[in-house]
Design a protein around this motif. Structure first.
Motif, mmCIF file in Angstrom:
data_model
loop_
_atom_site.group_PDB
_atom_site.id
_atom_site.type_symbol
_atom_site.label_atom_id
_atom_site.label_comp_id
_atom_site.label_asym_id
_atom_site.label_seq_id
_atom_site.Cartn_x
_atom_site.Cartn_y
_atom_site.Cartn_z
ATOM 1 N N GLU A 157 -31.618 36.251 3.893
ATOM 2 C CA GLU A 157 -32.000 37.013 5.079
ATOM 3 C C GLU A 157 -32.175 38.494 4.773
ATOM 4 O OE1 GLU A 157 -33.035 35.892 8.019
ATOM 5 O OE2 GLU A 157 -32.868 33.942 7.017
ATOM 6 N N THR A 158 -31.534 39.001 3.744
ATOM 7 C CA THR A 158 -31.699 40.430 3.406
ATOM 8 C C THR A 158 -33.101 40.731 2.912
ATOM 9 O OG1 THR A 158 -31.050 40.235 1.064
ATOM 10 C CG2 THR A 158 -29.272 40.539 2.691
ATOM 11 N N GLY A 159 -33.767 39.746 2.308
ATOM 12 C CA GLY A 159 -35.083 39.984 1.728
ATOM 13 C C GLY A 159 -35.048 40.808 0.451
ATOM 14 N N ALA A 160 -33.847 41.035 -0.083
ATOM 15 C CA ALA A 160 -33.697 41.924 -1.240
ATOM 16 C C ALA A 160 -33.720 41.197 -2.573
ATOM 17 C CB ALA A 160 -32.387 42.705 -1.118
ATOM 18 N N PHE A 161 -33.632 39.867 -2.554
ATOM 19 C CA PHE A 161 -33.447 39.120 -3.794
ATOM 20 C C PHE A 161 -34.695 38.324 -4.164
ATOM 21 C CE2 PHE A 161 -29.268 39.663 -1.818
ATOM 22 C CZ PHE A 161 -28.613 40.350 -2.834
ATOM 23 N N ALA A 162 -35.131 38.500 -5.406
ATOM 24 C CA ALA A 162 -36.321 37.799 -5.899
ATOM 25 C C ALA A 162 -35.985 36.415 -6.435
ATOM 26 C CB ALA A 162 -36.994 38.629 -6.994
ATOM 27 N N VAL A 163 -34.695 36.195 -6.740
ATOM 28 C CA VAL A 163 -34.238 34.941 -7.347
ATOM 29 C C VAL A 163 -32.894 34.575 -6.729
ATOM 30 C CG1 VAL A 163 -33.528 33.805 -9.508
ATOM 31 C CG2 VAL A 163 -35.423 35.451 -9.530
ATOM 32 N N VAL A 164 -32.643 33.280 -6.551
ATOM 33 C CA VAL A 164 -31.315 32.810 -6.147
ATOM 34 C C VAL A 164 -30.903 31.655 -7.059
ATOM 35 C CG1 VAL A 164 -31.482 33.536 -3.738
ATOM 36 C CG2 VAL A 164 -32.262 31.243 -4.394
ATOM 37 N N GLN A 165 -29.602 31.502 -7.187
ATOM 38 C CA GLN A 165 -29.039 30.395 -7.961
ATOM 39 C C GLN A 165 -28.072 29.652 -7.046
ATOM 40 O OE1 GLN A 165 -26.058 29.889 -11.799
ATOM 41 N NE2 GLN A 165 -27.647 31.451 -11.922
ATOM 42 N N THR A 166 -28.238 28.328 -6.952
ATOM 43 C CA THR A 166 -27.403 27.563 -6.034
ATOM 44 C C THR A 166 -27.256 26.129 -6.529
ATOM 45 O OG1 THR A 166 -27.065 27.110 -3.666
ATOM 46 C CG2 THR A 166 -29.295 26.757 -4.536
ATOM 47 N N SER A 167 -26.270 25.424 -6.009
ATOM 48 C CA SER A 167 -25.998 24.051 -6.433
ATOM 49 C C SER A 167 -27.043 23.095 -5.859
ATOM 50 C CB SER A 167 -24.612 23.608 -5.963
ATOM 51 O OG SER A 167 -23.605 24.424 -6.521
ATOM 52 N N VAL A 168 -27.619 22.293 -6.748
ATOM 53 C CA VAL A 168 -28.539 21.225 -6.339
ATOM 54 C C VAL A 168 -28.282 20.041 -7.257
ATOM 55 C CG1 VAL A 168 -30.918 20.479 -6.019
ATOM 56 C CG2 VAL A 168 -30.328 22.902 -5.674
ATOM 57 N N ASN A 169 -27.868 18.932 -6.686
ATOM 58 C CA ASN A 169 -27.684 17.720 -7.493
ATOM 59 C C ASN A 169 -27.655 16.490 -6.590
ATOM 60 O OD1 ASN A 169 -24.788 17.161 -6.760
ATOM 61 N ND2 ASN A 169 -24.458 19.106 -7.831
ATOM 62 N N LEU A 170 -27.513 15.331 -7.192
ATOM 63 C CA LEU A 170 -27.510 14.073 -6.451
ATOM 64 C C LEU A 170 -26.559 14.085 -5.268
ATOM 65 C CD1 LEU A 170 -27.314 11.568 -9.468
ATOM 66 C CD2 LEU A 170 -29.354 12.050 -8.084
ATOM 67 N N PHE A 171 -25.402 14.726 -5.454
ATOM 68 C CA PHE A 171 -24.336 14.658 -4.464
ATOM 69 C C PHE A 171 -24.145 15.979 -3.725
ATOM 70 C CE2 PHE A 171 -23.209 12.069 -8.268
ATOM 71 C CZ PHE A 171 -23.674 10.868 -7.760
ATOM 72 N N ASP A 172 -25.071 16.897 -3.897
ATOM 73 C CA ASP A 172 -24.997 18.212 -3.263
ATOM 74 C C ASP A 172 -26.432 18.644 -2.943
ATOM 75 O OD1 ASP A 172 -24.040 20.579 -2.292
ATOM 76 O OD2 ASP A 172 -22.922 21.110 -4.092
ATOM 77 N N GLN A 173 -26.984 18.063 -1.884
ATOM 78 C CA GLN A 173 -28.407 18.235 -1.590
ATOM 79 C C GLN A 173 -28.685 19.113 -0.377
ATOM 80 O OE1 GLN A 173 -30.621 14.518 -1.388
ATOM 81 N NE2 GLN A 173 -29.078 13.471 -2.616
ATOM 82 N N ARG A 174 -27.659 19.573 0.285
ATOM 83 C CA ARG A 174 -27.899 20.261 1.546
ATOM 84 C C ARG A 174 -28.795 21.482 1.384
ATOM 85 N NH1 ARG A 174 -22.689 21.242 5.062
ATOM 86 N NH2 ARG A 174 -22.624 18.995 4.778
ATOM 87 N N SER A 175 -28.680 22.159 0.260
ATOM 88 C CA SER A 175 -29.499 23.357 0.061
ATOM 89 C C SER A 175 -30.990 23.042 0.021
ATOM 90 C CB SER A 175 -29.097 24.068 -1.235
ATOM 91 O OG SER A 175 -29.373 23.256 -2.361
ATOM 92 N N LEU A 176 -31.351 21.801 -0.334
ATOM 93 C CA LEU A 176 -32.772 21.455 -0.395
ATOM 94 C C LEU A 176 -33.429 21.543 0.978
ATOM 95 C CD1 LEU A 176 -32.750 18.423 -2.868
ATOM 96 C CD2 LEU A 176 -33.497 20.765 -3.328
ATOM 97 N N ASP A 177 -32.670 21.304 2.022
ATOM 98 C CA ASP A 177 -33.206 21.387 3.385
ATOM 99 C C ASP A 177 -32.967 22.759 4.009
ATOM 100 O OD1 ASP A 177 -34.182 18.742 3.520
ATOM 101 O OD2 ASP A 177 -32.165 17.992 3.967
ATOM 102 N N HIS A 178 -32.213 23.612 3.331
ATOM 103 C CA HIS A 178 -31.858 24.904 3.907
ATOM 104 C C HIS A 178 -32.214 26.046 2.955
ATOM 105 C CE1 HIS A 178 -29.878 22.963 7.311
ATOM 106 N NE2 HIS A 178 -29.398 22.093 6.439
ATOM 107 N N GLY A 179 -31.279 26.455 2.107
ATOM 108 C CA GLY A 179 -31.507 27.618 1.257
ATOM 109 C C GLY A 179 -32.706 27.487 0.327
#
Length: 293
Positions: A157-179
């Motif tokens: 939401e800040t708009g300040a970041f060109a790159v993000v790093q976050t968890s994405v895997n078989l058992f941790d998929q929530r970010s795929l629909d959000h972040g």
């Protein structure tokens, strides 16, 4: 090795990145660490991700890969660990950048992340601006944020970041629909961490460690069909080719594991039916999972 743009950052990275945490362990000798790091580049991997909290990882990368600096995108983190300075202050960011440049023996850090910065801390006066100034000064190419859930949302939401790093895997998929989805819409590059989900399939019963234990329980509930693939291949291909993901980082001290991972991604994406079955299984059971590992 597949190479992809890291969002609109202007950087290009391999679909498989190297998580350099294991390189920082004192249990790994210098000669082995040097061979491992050169093996990473020789395998066509062009993203190396580290942090000041990863032991001597930064120092070893700087010492052993200085002559090959132009061959890879260098990602590290900041926000803490500057002697005599309070964590998560503008001074900590500014001085932390200079210390990282010294440890890594480089003139510029390609990607510099706020490392798991909570949302309330992220909004402290001058904090984001300190990282922006480092970019403007040419010390950093891309301002970045590493974290999950509410922290990731706040960072985007800040708009300040060109790159993000976050968890994405078989058992941790929530970010795929959000972040990850938000990042993709905004041209923000995504580095997926934990693509192997800490390999919970290794254990016949729930392991004691919280993070692996949580993923193990999710694995049991989801009851995925592997369609004849082994678990590491299923996991890597799921994450590396998920929409919005530019690269996924895996850490290891064994070159044979590294090369096997590289060969896995040569197989390309999972069949669409397999991918969608995995997505559907997570969505069906994503009730009461807090998403915090």
């Amino acid at each position: 090795m597949i190479q992809r743009p890291l969002g609109n950052s202007g950087l290009t990275v391999s679909a498989l990145g190297f998580g350099a945490g294991p390189v920082g362990s004192e249990a790994l000798g210098d000669s082995d660490a040097e061979a491992l790091l050169h093996g990473v580049l020789d395998a066509g991997i062009t993203l190396i991700d580290t942090a000041p909290s990863y032991g001597v990882s930064e120092e070893r990368i700087g010492r052993f890969l200085g002559a090959r600096r132009r061959e890879f995108v260098l990602s590290t983190k900041c926000g803490y660990g500057v002697p005599g300075v309070e964590d998560w202050t503008p001074e900590c960011i500014t001085r932390g950048v200079d210390l990282a440049l010294q440890r890594l023996r480089t003139d510029v850090i390609d990607v510099l992340h706020f490392h798991s910065c909570p949302p309330d801390v992220l909004h402290r006066p001058g904090l984001v601006e300190a990282l922006t100034r480092a970019v403007q000064a040419g010390k950093v190419r891309a301002a970045a944020y590493s974290g999950d859930n509410a922290g990731l949302d706040a960072a985007l939401e800040t708009g300040a970041f060109a790159v993000v790093q976050t968890s994405v895997n078989l058992f941790d998929q929530r970010s795929l629909d959000h972040g990850v989805a938000k990042a993709r819409e905004r041209g923000v590059g995504v580095i997926a961490k934990r693509p192997l989900a800490n390999a919970p399939w290794r254990f016949p019963g729930r392991p004691y460690a919280h993070d692996v234990g949580e993923y193990w329980e999710r694995m049991q509930r989801m009851a995925l069909q592997t369609d004849g693939l082994d678990w590491p291949e299923l996991a890597l291909r799921f994450t590396a080719f998920a929409p919005g993901v530019a690269t996924c980082i895996v850490g290891t001290t064994r070159l044979d594991n590294l090369r096997a991972n590289a060969r896995t991604l040569e197989q390309g994406p999972l069949p669409e039916t397999t991918f969608q079955a995995i997505r559907d299984a997570f969505r069906r059971h994503d009730t009461g999972w807090d998403g915090v590992i």
